[in-house]
Structures are given as structure tokens and as C-alpha cells.
Design a protein around this motif. Sequence first.
Motif, short mmCIF file in Angstrom:
data_model
loop_
_atom_site.label_atom_id
_atom_site.label_comp_id
_atom_site.label_asym_id
_atom_site.label_seq_id
_atom_site.Cartn_x
_atom_site.Cartn_y
_atom_site.Cartn_z
N LEU A 99 -25.66 -40.96 19.73
CA LEU A 99 -26.43 -40.43 18.60
C LEU A 99 -27.63 -41.29 18.24
O LEU A 99 -28.63 -40.78 17.74
CB LEU A 99 -25.51 -40.31 17.37
CG LEU A 99 -24.44 -39.23 17.41
CD1 LEU A 99 -23.57 -39.30 16.16
CD2 LEU A 99 -25.06 -37.84 17.54
N ASP A 100 -27.55 -42.58 18.49
CA ASP A 100 -28.64 -43.49 18.10
C ASP A 100 -29.45 -43.88 19.32
O ASP A 100 -29.03 -44.70 20.13
CB ASP A 100 -28.05 -44.74 17.45
CG ASP A 100 -29.13 -45.59 16.80
OD1 ASP A 100 -30.33 -45.24 16.94
OD2 ASP A 100 -28.79 -46.59 16.15
N ALA A 138 -25.34 -42.55 8.04
CA ALA A 138 -23.94 -42.26 8.38
C ALA A 138 -23.47 -43.00 9.63
O ALA A 138 -22.29 -43.33 9.75
CB ALA A 138 -23.75 -40.75 8.57
N LEU A 172 -29.04 -39.57 4.27
CA LEU A 172 -27.62 -39.59 4.60
C LEU A 172 -27.39 -39.50 6.11
O LEU A 172 -26.49 -40.14 6.65
CB LEU A 172 -26.90 -38.43 3.90
CG LEU A 172 -26.48 -38.67 2.46
CD1 LEU A 172 -25.83 -37.43 1.88
CD2 LEU A 172 -25.53 -39.85 2.36
N ARG A 173 -28.21 -38.71 6.77
CA ARG A 173 -28.05 -38.54 8.22
C ARG A 173 -28.26 -39.85 8.96
O ARG A 173 -27.53 -40.18 9.89
CB ARG A 173 -29.03 -37.48 8.71
CG ARG A 173 -28.92 -37.18 10.19
CD ARG A 173 -29.89 -36.09 10.58
NE ARG A 173 -29.82 -35.79 12.00
CZ ARG A 173 -30.57 -34.87 12.61
NH1 ARG A 173 -31.43 -34.15 11.91
NH2 ARG A 173 -30.44 -34.67 13.90
N ASN A 174 -29.27 -40.62 8.54
CA ASN A 174 -29.55 -41.89 9.21
C ASN A 174 -28.64 -43.02 8.75
O ASN A 174 -28.51 -44.03 9.44
CB ASN A 174 -31.01 -42.29 8.96
CG ASN A 174 -31.99 -41.43 9.74
OD1 ASN A 174 -32.24 -41.65 10.91
ND2 ASN A 174 -32.53 -40.41 9.08
N LYS A 211 -30.90 -34.58 4.08
CA LYS A 211 -31.31 -34.27 5.45
C LYS A 211 -31.74 -35.50 6.21
O LYS A 211 -31.56 -35.58 7.44
CB LYS A 211 -32.44 -33.24 5.43
CG LYS A 211 -32.80 -32.72 6.81
CD LYS A 211 -33.85 -31.62 6.74
CE LYS A 211 -34.20 -31.10 8.14
NZ LYS A 211 -35.23 -30.02 8.10
N HIS A 212 -32.31 -36.47 5.53
CA HIS A 212 -32.87 -37.63 6.23
C HIS A 212 -32.11 -38.93 5.92
O HIS A 212 -31.74 -39.66 6.84
CB HIS A 212 -34.35 -37.78 5.87
CG HIS A 212 -35.18 -36.61 6.27
ND1 HIS A 212 -35.64 -36.42 7.56
CD2 HIS A 212 -35.64 -35.54 5.54
CE1 HIS A 212 -36.34 -35.30 7.62
NE2 HIS A 212 -36.36 -34.76 6.42
#
Length: 329
Positions: free
Chosen positions: A321-322, A250, A246-248, A243-244
Motif C-alpha cells: 500500500l505504501d 491508517a 485518515l487514509r494516509n 479522504k486524505h
Amino acid sequence: MMKSSTPLSQSSGRNTSYSWLVTALLRALAVILFVVTAVFFIIRIVPGDPAKMILGEYSTPEALESMHHTLGLDLPLWEQFVRFVKTLFTHGDTGNSIITGTSTRVLIAERAPITLLLIVMACILAVIIALLLATVAATHKDKLPDHLIRIFPTITLGMPIFWVGMLLILLFSVRLHWFPVGGVGEGWLGTLYSLTLPAITVAFSQIPTLVRSLRAQMLEILESDFVVTLKAAGLPSRVILFKHVLRNSALPTLMLLGVNISYLIGGTLVVEQVFGIKGIGSLLFTSISNRDFPVIQGIALYCAISVVIISLLIEIISWWLDPRTKGKQ
């Protein structure tokens, strides 16, 4: 004073966003215009006479002169360029094939679906395999799985993609009989099945760089303060990872894939030749051997424009996204 500063800051942020977007679009347009110009002039530097390719080696000078006039090759170079740009913007292609007389747009449209499907399959496989390998490496830092996965990019980066394709054919097609040697099957299932091995071959060229980038990002985030806080709060490791972490992690990998999209498309065209797939790659190699200027130019332009558009879209998505990149462009 504080109340009035909020709308001003929001307006400034929006202006910065719009200016960045306009700059990105103008940059993409400039690249496309440069590619259009380069494709036209570079193809004419290559030795060879298209008229002689059509009429044969023993054609008469009168026949060659007539064919040059028909193809517009007797016009000044600047006039040929103006006609080329006019045809490109009015008809969406680079003219008719010298060999078949068919519009380049029609020829490319017939071959494009199979090539696009192969590229999409290769991207999906590359991302999935890279995620699995990078996750294992990052969660087993400095252990045997990590060392083995770190060796993998070092070994595979120097392998030519056509050589990898031939090795996979020998192993999975000739020896194990798991996949067909080449060609495209019938129906959707047959097509997907026959393109699996070529897609793995194309993905093979992207996996090493993606694994290296994703592993580095995951290790950096795993050692960050907010992950330490989440672990101290008792959050399960699996939730933290998927949740944290891999998400950040990717986003940089997505940007890297966008940068390498040109290599992915180029590799796909080569792999099509290895596996006997009648896509844009086989059309390109046939056109090069026949000195078919319009078709070569059309394929080069469509591929280059596709790379520019995909890179622009990934850049916009990454910026959106960022939030850290907003206001820094």
C-alpha cells in the motif's frame, strides 16, 4: 538512452520486490523453526512429571516406568525432538493429549472458533474506538478534548487486563445487568452478545497505543503542505479529513496493530479465564495444571505461528500500500 533505461529500472524494481518478499518469507520461516525448537525444550525444563500427574501421587515405580515408556519420555531428548517434529509435519499436531488421549489438533480445533471470533471482535472494536478518539484529539489539538484523550493512554497502559475485565463485569454485568457475567450464549446473536464485554476488555489493552500513534500521524499530515493546498483550493474539511488524512494515517496504525497482535492473542487467552469462556485460553490453563505436554505445545505453536503469519501478511500489505517503502527494503 532514456527509452532503454525505463525497462531496466522496472526490472530492477521487480527484482528488489522479489528479493524483499523472499527475505520476508525466509525470516518468517526461521522464526517458526525457532519457535518449534523453543516450545519443545522449554516445556521440558518446567518441573513436574506428566506420568505422575496421570497415575497419581502414590503410583508405584513400575507403573511410572511403564507410563514413561508409553509416553516416550524414556527416550533420549534428541530422539523425542525428532519424533515431535515428525509428528508435527506429518499430522499437523503435537501428538495426543496425555490426559484424554485425543489429538491436540482436534482439541484445539474445537476451541479455536470462539477464540478467533473474540480476537476479531476485539480488533474491530479497538480500531473503531481508536479512530474516533484520535480524530477528535487531532481535530481539537491542545483543547480540552485533546488533553482528556491524551491523558487516557497514560492512565490505562498500566492497568492489568484481567483487572479491567473484573471492573467491567462489576459495572456492566452485576450493577447495570447489560451483559452476562460469563459464558457464551446460544446462536449467533447470543454468542456475539455474550462476547461483547470480553471483546471490549481485550480491545482496551490496544486502544491507548493505537490512539497515540494515530493522533501523531494525523497531526503530522494535517500540518503537511498538501493538506494546506487542499484547504486553499476550497475542499471541505470533512473531505480532507476522511479522504486524505485518515487514509494516509491508517497505514502506520495498521503496522502497529500487527506488531501488537501477540499481546492481543495473549490478552484474549487471559480474558477467557476471567469471563469463563471455554476457548483456547481455558484449554491452555487446564493443560498447564495437568502438565499435559502435547496440548501445551500445540497451543503455543499454533498461537506463535498465527502471530508470525499475521505479522507477515500485515508487513506485505503495508509494503504494497505504501509506495515509499518499495525499493527501500
